[in-house]
Write a protein that holds these residues in place. Sequence first.
Motif, PDB file in Angstrom:
ATOM      1  N   ALA A 152       2.757 -30.995 -27.129  1.00 31.22           N
ATOM      2  CA  ALA A 152       3.791 -29.509 -27.274  1.00 31.22           C
ATOM      3  C   ALA A 152       3.440 -28.645 -25.966  1.00 31.22           C
ATOM      4  CB  ALA A 152       3.502 -29.354 -27.973  1.00 31.22           C
ATOM      5  N   TRP A 153       4.733 -28.227 -25.249  1.00 35.00           N
ATOM      6  CA  TRP A 153       3.766 -27.130 -23.752  1.00 35.00           C
ATOM      7  C   TRP A 153       3.064 -26.120 -24.855  1.00 35.00           C
ATOM      8  CZ3 TRP A 153       5.118 -27.592 -19.393  1.00 35.00           C
ATOM      9  CH2 TRP A 153       5.841 -28.525 -18.850  1.00 35.00           C
ATOM     10  N   PRO A 154       2.443 -25.170 -24.476  1.00 36.71           N
ATOM     11  CA  PRO A 154       1.953 -23.844 -24.771  1.00 36.71           C
ATOM     12  C   PRO A 154       2.863 -23.491 -25.736  1.00 36.71           C
ATOM     13  CG  PRO A 154       1.459 -24.361 -22.832  1.00 36.71           C
ATOM     14  CD  PRO A 154       2.550 -25.433 -22.830  1.00 36.71           C
ATOM     15  N   PRO A 155       2.717 -22.304 -26.390  1.00 37.15           N
ATOM     16  CA  PRO A 155       4.264 -21.463 -26.997  1.00 37.15           C
ATOM     17  C   PRO A 155       4.918 -20.559 -25.819  1.00 37.15           C
ATOM     18  CG  PRO A 155       2.041 -21.095 -27.301  1.00 37.15           C
ATOM     19  CD  PRO A 155       1.968 -21.774 -26.509  1.00 37.15           C
ATOM     20  N   GLN A 156       6.011 -20.517 -25.754  1.00 34.25           N
ATOM     21  CA  GLN A 156       7.348 -20.275 -25.238  1.00 34.25           C
ATOM     22  C   GLN A 156       7.490 -18.961 -25.407  1.00 34.25           C
ATOM     23  OE1 GLN A 156       9.162 -22.537 -22.883  1.00 34.25           O
ATOM     24  NE2 GLN A 156       7.604 -23.389 -24.104  1.00 34.25           N
ATOM     25  N   GLY A 157       7.373 -17.513 -24.316  1.00 30.49           N
ATOM     26  CA  GLY A 157       7.850 -16.380 -23.988  1.00 30.49           C
ATOM     27  C   GLY A 157       8.216 -15.965 -23.238  1.00 30.49           C
ATOM     28  N   TRP A 209      19.099 -15.425 -16.530  1.00 31.14           N
ATOM     29  CA  TRP A 209      18.340 -16.267 -17.658  1.00 31.14           C
ATOM     30  C   TRP A 209      19.257 -17.910 -16.962  1.00 31.14           C
ATOM     31  CZ3 TRP A 209      16.018 -14.546 -21.662  1.00 31.14           C
ATOM     32  CH2 TRP A 209      15.271 -15.571 -22.394  1.00 31.14           C
ATOM     33  N   ARG A 210      17.457 -18.322 -16.662  1.00 32.89           N
ATOM     34  CA  ARG A 210      17.095 -19.535 -16.316  1.00 32.89           C
ATOM     35  C   ARG A 210      17.441 -20.140 -17.626  1.00 32.89           C
ATOM     36  NH1 ARG A 210      12.388 -22.736 -16.987  1.00 32.89           N
ATOM     37  NH2 ARG A 210      12.714 -24.944 -16.750  1.00 32.89           N
ATOM     38  N   ALA A 211      18.329 -21.420 -18.018  1.00 35.38           N
ATOM     39  CA  ALA A 211      17.817 -21.647 -19.308  1.00 35.38           C
ATOM     40  C   ALA A 211      17.374 -23.255 -18.753  1.00 35.38           C
ATOM     41  CB  ALA A 211      19.030 -22.121 -19.965  1.00 35.38           C
ATOM     42  N   TYR A 212      16.942 -24.058 -19.936  1.00 39.88           N
ATOM     43  CA  TYR A 212      16.348 -25.629 -19.394  1.00 39.88           C
ATOM     44  C   TYR A 212      16.668 -26.511 -20.926  1.00 39.88           C
ATOM     45  CZ  TYR A 212      12.012 -24.964 -23.103  1.00 39.88           C
ATOM     46  OH  TYR A 212      11.644 -24.489 -23.743  1.00 39.88           O
ATOM     47  N   ASN A 213      17.053 -25.948 -21.691  1.00 40.54           N
ATOM     48  CA  ASN A 213      17.373 -27.228 -22.646  1.00 40.54           C
ATOM     49  C   ASN A 213      18.768 -26.023 -23.657  1.00 40.54           C
ATOM     50  OD1 ASN A 213      16.053 -24.989 -23.986  1.00 40.54           O
ATOM     51  ND2 ASN A 213      15.308 -26.778 -25.138  1.00 40.54           N
ATOM     52  N   GLN A 225      16.334 -27.019 -14.325  1.00 43.39           N
ATOM     53  CA  GLN A 225      15.241 -27.395 -14.676  1.00 43.39           C
ATOM     54  C   GLN A 225      13.786 -26.979 -13.412  1.00 43.39           C
ATOM     55  OE1 GLN A 225      14.870 -29.211 -16.720  1.00 43.39           O
ATOM     56  NE2 GLN A 225      17.006 -29.412 -17.805  1.00 43.39           N
ATOM     57  N   ALA A 226      12.815 -27.610 -14.025  1.00 39.14           N
ATOM     58  CA  ALA A 226      11.674 -26.617 -13.554  1.00 39.14           C
ATOM     59  C   ALA A 226      11.028 -27.552 -12.602  1.00 39.14           C
ATOM     60  CB  ALA A 226      10.599 -27.242 -14.492  1.00 39.14           C
ATOM     61  N   ALA A 227      12.048 -28.322 -11.892  1.00 36.92           N
ATOM     62  CA  ALA A 227      11.760 -28.969 -10.409  1.00 36.92           C
ATOM     63  C   ALA A 227      12.713 -27.732  -8.924  1.00 36.92           C
ATOM     64  CB  ALA A 227      12.136 -30.314 -10.341  1.00 36.92           C
ATOM     65  N   MET A 251      13.319 -18.306 -20.319  1.00 38.18           N
ATOM     66  CA  MET A 251      11.814 -18.051 -21.385  1.00 38.18           C
ATOM     67  C   MET A 251      11.196 -20.010 -20.891  1.00 38.18           C
ATOM     68  SD  MET A 251      13.448 -17.182 -24.959  1.00 38.18           S
ATOM     69  CE  MET A 251      11.769 -17.500 -26.180  1.00 38.18           C
ATOM     70  N   SER A 252       9.774 -19.279 -21.402  1.00 35.86           N
ATOM     71  CA  SER A 252       8.913 -20.965 -20.928  1.00 35.86           C
ATOM     72  C   SER A 252       7.079 -20.460 -21.228  1.00 35.86           C
ATOM     73  CB  SER A 252       9.426 -21.623 -19.542  1.00 35.86           C
ATOM     74  OG  SER A 252       8.648 -22.369 -19.307  1.00 35.86           O
ATOM     75  N   SER A 253       6.607 -21.009 -20.798  1.00 38.36           N
ATOM     76  CA  SER A 253       5.287 -21.078 -20.268  1.00 38.36           C
ATOM     77  C   SER A 253       4.927 -20.577 -19.661  1.00 38.36           C
ATOM     78  CB  SER A 253       4.490 -22.604 -21.786  1.00 38.36           C
ATOM     79  OG  SER A 253       5.335 -23.509 -20.211  1.00 38.36           O
ATOM     80  N   GLY A 254       3.570 -19.853 -20.225  1.00 39.50           N
ATOM     81  CA  GLY A 254       2.814 -19.963 -18.670  1.00 39.50           C
ATOM     82  C   GLY A 254       2.320 -21.368 -18.160  1.00 39.50           C
ATOM     83  N   ALA A 255       2.039 -22.354 -18.059  1.00 36.86           N
ATOM     84  CA  ALA A 255       1.856 -23.301 -17.521  1.00 36.86           C
ATOM     85  C   ALA A 255       2.917 -23.283 -16.673  1.00 36.86           C
ATOM     86  CB  ALA A 255       2.379 -25.326 -18.738  1.00 36.86           C
ATOM     87  N   THR A 256       4.776 -23.622 -17.662  1.00 35.20           N
ATOM     88  CA  THR A 256       5.322 -23.719 -16.524  1.00 35.20           C
ATOM     89  C   THR A 256       5.876 -21.870 -15.086  1.00 35.20           C
ATOM     90  OG1 THR A 256       6.741 -24.946 -17.482  1.00 35.20           O
ATOM     91  CG2 THR A 256       8.065 -22.947 -15.730  1.00 35.20           C
ATOM     92  N   GLY A 257       5.164 -20.796 -16.175  1.00 35.29           N
ATOM     93  CA  GLY A 257       5.190 -19.639 -15.212  1.00 35.29           C
ATOM     94  C   GLY A 257       3.811 -20.155 -13.834  1.00 35.29           C
ATOM     95  N   LEU A 263       7.119 -24.465 -29.616  1.00 37.39           N
ATOM     96  CA  LEU A 263       6.345 -25.304 -28.952  1.00 37.39           C
ATOM     97  C   LEU A 263       7.627 -26.517 -28.278  1.00 37.39           C
ATOM     98  CD1 LEU A 263       4.311 -23.273 -30.489  1.00 37.39           C
ATOM     99  CD2 LEU A 263       2.621 -25.205 -29.184  1.00 37.39           C
ATOM    100  N   PRO A 264       8.043 -26.484 -27.507  1.00 36.89           N
ATOM    101  CA  PRO A 264       8.896 -27.679 -27.444  1.00 36.89           C
ATOM    102  C   PRO A 264       7.739 -28.941 -26.830  1.00 36.89           C
ATOM    103  CG  PRO A 264       9.175 -26.211 -25.434  1.00 36.89           C
ATOM    104  CD  PRO A 264       8.245 -25.587 -26.577  1.00 36.89           C
ATOM    105  N   LYS A 265       8.270 -29.967 -26.660  1.00 40.04           N
ATOM    106  CA  LYS A 265       8.204 -31.127 -26.503  1.00 40.04           C
ATOM    107  C   LYS A 265       8.100 -32.224 -25.703  1.00 40.04           C
ATOM    108  CE  LYS A 265       7.550 -32.683 -30.571  1.00 40.04           C
ATOM    109  NZ  LYS A 265       8.386 -31.424 -31.636  1.00 40.04           N
TER     110      LYS A 265
END
Length: 329
Positions: free
Chosen positions: A147-152, A170-174, A192-194, A209-215, A234-236
Amino acid sequence: MQRKGMLKSALLGGLMASAFALAPLAHAQVKWDLPTGYPSNNPHTINLDQFAKDVGTATQGKLVITLHPNGSLFKANEIKRAVQSDQAQMGEVLMSLLENENALFGVDAVPFLATGFDASQKLWQAQRPVLERLLDRQGIKLLYAVAWPPQGIYAKKELKSGADMKGLKWRAYNPATTKIAQAVGAQPMTIQAAELSQALSTGVVDSFMSSGATGVDSKVWESLTHFHTVDAWLPKNMLIVNKREFEKLDKATQDAVVKAAKDAETRGWQRMREYTQQSLDTLAKNKMTVVKPSAQLQADMKKVGDELLAEWEKKAGADGKEIIAAYRK
Ligand code: PCA
């Protein structure tokens, strides 16, 4: 005499040449490509890199896996098809990216169904057998998921309610993040993230919306100011391999791949648990305001979540029921 010698050396040369020709067969080396949509310093990618190294070590270099990060070989949304059609032997894919193909891929992106790591792991245990069956029918073997970290929610100001989200770019990823935008009257655009950093810096989008990781990956603080810790889901990411390619391997090599995948799964979940707070700390260190969502914003998001859950259950049918029942047991 001289002719005899020449004949002898020609014969010898021929023998040696065929010995050389046989040599690579004796140490047949298999090379696989492993594309992912996420950058090399992301914890998922670091984990994949370790997985590839572990396979190399365990097989004494018989199976060499080359990692291609950040959508460099295939873009995030192309990887599943690439593996299925054997253009890439294996690949890492965000499961919920495939929700339009089959709702079963998207259960981990239903808002507020599973909001922490323990719940998310439980949901994964419930989802796993169903996805394994589904992917197997498509000629794909599922190796592991993390999983990714929780989404905010990221934005340029504090959002106090769902109404504050109206009109956001709004950026969407899915599919799920697109539906959330539609529910609150924001304008969704799938990126997408890239490509996220660029979309932010050019102002194409001003929220997501995404995780701290992608931020952290996209240095979000260069464009936005607030992160709301909604902890909605938490998407995987999953690691998949083309089944025919896997079956071509000898038994010992197959076992090495499965063992390395199992280790990567354990390591990955553990790492993401730790990384959740670390990534929020990095956001704060870079002057982002990390806020707990107001009761109103949280309630408005929860309402959207309830709608999406009902919609998901309708689409996911009997297999979906099986997942939810196993998860709630
Ligand atoms: N990062 C990925 C997917 C989920 C996440 O936390 C992204 O934003 O694309």
